[in-house]
Design a protein around this motif. Structure first.
Motif, PDB file in Angstrom:
ATOM      1  N   TYR A 131       0.895  -1.215  -0.024  1.00  0.00           N
ATOM      2  CA  TYR A 131      -0.088   0.082  -0.207  1.00  0.00           C
ATOM      3  C   TYR A 131       0.836   1.340   0.058  1.00  0.00           C
ATOM      4  O   TYR A 131       1.852   1.284   0.759  1.00  0.00           O
ATOM      5  N   TRP A 132       0.438   2.178  -0.751  1.00  0.00           N
ATOM      6  CA  TRP A 132       1.067   3.560  -0.918  1.00  0.00           C
ATOM      7  C   TRP A 132       0.327   4.677  -0.761  1.00  0.00           C
ATOM      8  O   TRP A 132      -1.026   4.425  -1.505  1.00  0.00           O
ATOM      9  N   SER A 133       0.347   5.698   0.020  1.00  0.00           N
ATOM     10  CA  SER A 133      -0.567   7.029  -0.112  1.00  0.00           C
ATOM     11  C   SER A 133       0.660   8.159  -0.255  1.00  0.00           C
ATOM     12  O   SER A 133       1.217   8.286   0.880  1.00  0.00           O
ATOM     13  N   TYR A 134       0.262   8.712  -1.470  1.00  0.00           N
ATOM     14  CA  TYR A 134       1.388  10.018  -1.928  1.00  0.00           C
ATOM     15  C   TYR A 134       0.503  10.805  -1.619  1.00  0.00           C
ATOM     16  O   TYR A 134      -0.707  11.239  -1.946  1.00  0.00           O
ATOM     17  N   ARG A 135       1.109  11.860  -0.861  1.00  0.00           N
ATOM     18  CA  ARG A 135       0.469  13.023  -0.197  1.00  0.00           C
ATOM     19  C   ARG A 135       1.543  14.281  -0.653  1.00  0.00           C
ATOM     20  O   ARG A 135       2.272  14.794   0.301  1.00  0.00           O
ATOM     21  N   ASP A 136       1.351  15.007  -1.946  1.00  0.00           N
ATOM     22  CA  ASP A 136       2.387  15.977  -2.295  1.00  0.00           C
ATOM     23  C   ASP A 136       1.684  17.219  -2.199  1.00  0.00           C
ATOM     24  O   ASP A 136       0.230  17.376  -2.190  1.00  0.00           O
ATOM     25  N   GLU A 137       2.548  18.252  -2.220  1.00  0.00           N
ATOM     26  CA  GLU A 137       2.034  19.925  -2.183  1.00  0.00           C
ATOM     27  C   GLU A 137       2.894  20.656  -2.929  1.00  0.00           C
ATOM     28  O   GLU A 137       4.133  20.487  -2.706  1.00  0.00           O
ATOM     29  N   ALA A 139       4.306  24.503  -4.751  1.00  0.00           N
ATOM     30  CA  ALA A 139       4.879  25.832  -4.127  1.00  0.00           C
ATOM     31  C   ALA A 139       3.556  26.624  -3.938  1.00  0.00           C
ATOM     32  O   ALA A 139       3.598  27.373  -3.071  1.00  0.00           O
ATOM     33  N   ALA A 140       2.552  26.491  -4.405  1.00  0.00           N
ATOM     34  CA  ALA A 140       1.198  27.236  -4.255  1.00  0.00           C
ATOM     35  C   ALA A 140       0.282  26.722  -3.098  1.00  0.00           C
ATOM     36  O   ALA A 140      -0.772  27.325  -3.055  1.00  0.00           O
ATOM     37  N   GLY A 141       0.858  25.851  -2.633  1.00  0.00           N
ATOM     38  CA  GLY A 141       0.201  25.115  -1.479  1.00  0.00           C
ATOM     39  C   GLY A 141      -1.129  24.133  -1.954  1.00  0.00           C
ATOM     40  O   GLY A 141      -1.968  23.555  -1.017  1.00  0.00           O
ATOM     41  N   LYS A 142      -1.073  23.803  -3.074  1.00  0.00           N
ATOM     42  CA  LYS A 142      -2.148  22.943  -3.556  1.00  0.00           C
ATOM     43  C   LYS A 142      -1.901  21.272  -3.324  1.00  0.00           C
ATOM     44  O   LYS A 142      -0.595  21.162  -3.655  1.00  0.00           O
ATOM     45  N   LYS A 143      -2.747  20.544  -2.866  1.00  0.00           N
ATOM     46  CA  LYS A 143      -2.259  19.473  -2.130  1.00  0.00           C
ATOM     47  C   LYS A 143      -2.906  18.259  -2.962  1.00  0.00           C
ATOM     48  O   LYS A 143      -4.043  18.497  -3.586  1.00  0.00           O
ATOM     49  N   SER A 144      -2.406  17.079  -3.071  1.00  0.00           N
ATOM     50  CA  SER A 144      -2.884  16.056  -4.062  1.00  0.00           C
ATOM     51  C   SER A 144      -2.707  14.544  -3.198  1.00  0.00           C
ATOM     52  O   SER A 144      -1.497  14.598  -2.579  1.00  0.00           O
ATOM     53  N   LYS A 145      -3.529  13.877  -3.290  1.00  0.00           N
ATOM     54  CA  LYS A 145      -3.401  12.485  -2.760  1.00  0.00           C
ATOM     55  C   LYS A 145      -3.625  11.160  -3.795  1.00  0.00           C
ATOM     56  O   LYS A 145      -4.653  11.496  -4.408  1.00  0.00           O
ATOM     57  N   ASP A 146      -2.861  10.249  -3.706  1.00  0.00           N
ATOM     58  CA  ASP A 146      -3.161   9.358  -4.575  1.00  0.00           C
ATOM     59  C   ASP A 146      -2.783   7.900  -3.619  1.00  0.00           C
ATOM     60  O   ASP A 146      -1.691   7.895  -3.390  1.00  0.00           O
TER      61      ASP A 146
END
Length: 439
Positions: A131-137, A139-146
């Motif tokens: 299992y992986w949970s990617y939680r990136d952000e 420079a503008a503060g926009k977050k993503s989760k995969d």
């Protein structure tokens, strides 16, 4: 599995087959001359396979532990080296050695050859959930989760050809639980392996692991030949082809921050590595050369350059049974950017799947450039295989812990926190977990 006197007698009869008579007297007071097992127990004592308890009692009605049985098998194996044993009894002893292989190995008894001869084809396997949970952000503060749920089932057949050669293979089935797809099944590798003293030769499609840098550069498969010579100091030379299409990663993309294209190309490959071990210190050096038209358009490469020349080095120092430190460095001399990778790690203890309750932990700092780490071994980086998620060109801290809740079951939990240096230092955060069942 516990056994009583019957098991002990089986071992006794195996080694006793070479004797013309049984012992004349039993040293144990609880095995009188009229006892049905008198002759076999006497033979056990005479051959030094059993010592009894307190020097005078055999206690044949007591259940024997696996460790005690392994001790008897080990002594029987030692005796069989000096006497002629019939084919049937030799086969029986081989099966006993295979049954108690773990205990015998703990006793320092070499049983690999016996296990190999007990059956021409041996199967092992692994069922694994990751299992992986990617939680990136950015420079503008926009977050993503995969999130990714990956299941694989592996079978490892090993077929004996003769005393020197065997054939090894791996069958693998993969599917993504979060997509509920039908998955794929493939023959991941198959190769012939020959052993002649300190010389090991392999030919076919085989595991491709950069041992000298502990997997910083490569953990995949390649088709070709490999030869390794030496014991404490080993020299390995290998050549063949690496299928970039099978294991495409950011190193062969036209743009570093976009999805991996379906590259239909195979890179020719030649490599050499030197590894050594002296006491608590081990390490090595490696050079690997890849050639493919793909590199001409790969991100971070010099114009019209179709080669990748990667130098790497690594070392590990083990302080004691609990603590160890390791480090590795790799550089692609043909790339303009993303050309360097490095890893520094501290390990505490270690989880052994054969030992219930064992555990281990590690903390590492990793810098993974895609043109140096083509297919690294780390869980955070390996997630891009078949998932479409790029986790290379990142740097940061990697924490992990492993635990064995029951025999042949290994669990791992990890956390990565860092930055994507290929994308203006956007934040990168990954949670990952793995559960493996071995059989």
């Amino acid at each position: 599995m516990k056994k009583t006197l019957v098991s002990a007698l089986t071992t006794a009869l195996v080694v006793g087959a070479a004797s013309t008579t049984f012992a004349a007297a039993s040293p144990f007071s609880d095995v009188p001359a009229e006892h049905w097992a008198y002759d076999a127990v006497a033979q056990l004592a005479q051959d030094g396979i059993v010592n009894g308890y307190d020097g005078t009692h055999f206690r044949g009605d007591r259940q024997v532990t696996r460790y005690e049985m392994a001790q008897m098998v080990a002594k029987a194996m030692a005796k069989s080296q000096n006497v002629t044993v019939s084919g049937n009894d030799k086969a029986l002893l081989d099966k006993l050695a295979a049954e108690f292989a773990d205990e015998l190995n703990n006793l320092g008894v070499r049983v690999a050859n016996l296990e190999k001869n007990a059956d021409k084809v041996k199967w092992t396997g692994e069922a694994r959930y990751r299992y992986w949970s990617y939680r990136d952000e950015n420079a503008a503060g926009k977050k993503s989760k995969d999130n990714i749920d990956h299941v694989s089932f592996r079978l490892f057949p090993t077929a004996e050809i003769n005393d020197n050669w065997s054939v090894k293979a791996r069958l693998t089935s993969n599917f993504l639980m979060n997509k509920d797809n039908t998955g794929t099944t493939e023959l991941s590798y198959i190769f012939a392996e020959g052993n002649y003293g300190s010389l090991n030769v392999k030919a076919g499609k085989m595991p491709f692991y950069s041992t000298n840098d502990d997997g910083l550069v490569m953990d995949d498969f390649f088709s070709g030949v490999q030869a390794t010579v030496g014991s404490k100091v080993k020299l390995t030379a290998e050549a063949g082809r690496w299928n970039i299409n099978d294991r495409a990663n950011v190193a062969v993309t036209k743009e570093a921050n976009k999805a991996v294209p379906a590259v239909k190309d195979v890179a020719s490959y030649q490599g050499v590595q030197l590894s050594a071990e002296q006491g608590k210190l081990s390490g090595g050096l490696g050079y690997r050369h890849f050639s493919s038209e793909v590199f001409k358009t790969a991100s971070g490469y010099k114009a019209d350059k179709d080669d990748a020349d990667i130098l790497s080095a690594g070392a590990r120092y083990t302080f004691d049974k609990n603590w160890a430190v390791a480090g590795a460095y790799a550089e692609n001399t043909d790339a303009k950017s993303y050309k360097k990778s490095g890893s520094a790690e501290i390990d505490y203890k270690g989880a052994n799947k054969a030992n219930k309750g064992s555990f281990g932990a590690s903390v590492a700092y990793r810098h993974l450039g895609s043109n140096a780490s083509l297919m690294p071994t780390f869980d955070t980086a390996h997630a891009n295989v078949g998932t479409g998620h790029d986790t290379l060109n990142e740097k940061g801290w990697d924490f992990s812990a492993s635990y064995v809740p029951m025999k042949n079951t290994l669990t791992t939990l990890g956390y990565f926190n860092g930055k994507q240096f290929a994308n203006h230092n956007d934040k990168a955060e990954t949670l990952y977990a793995r559960v493996s069942f071995f059989f």
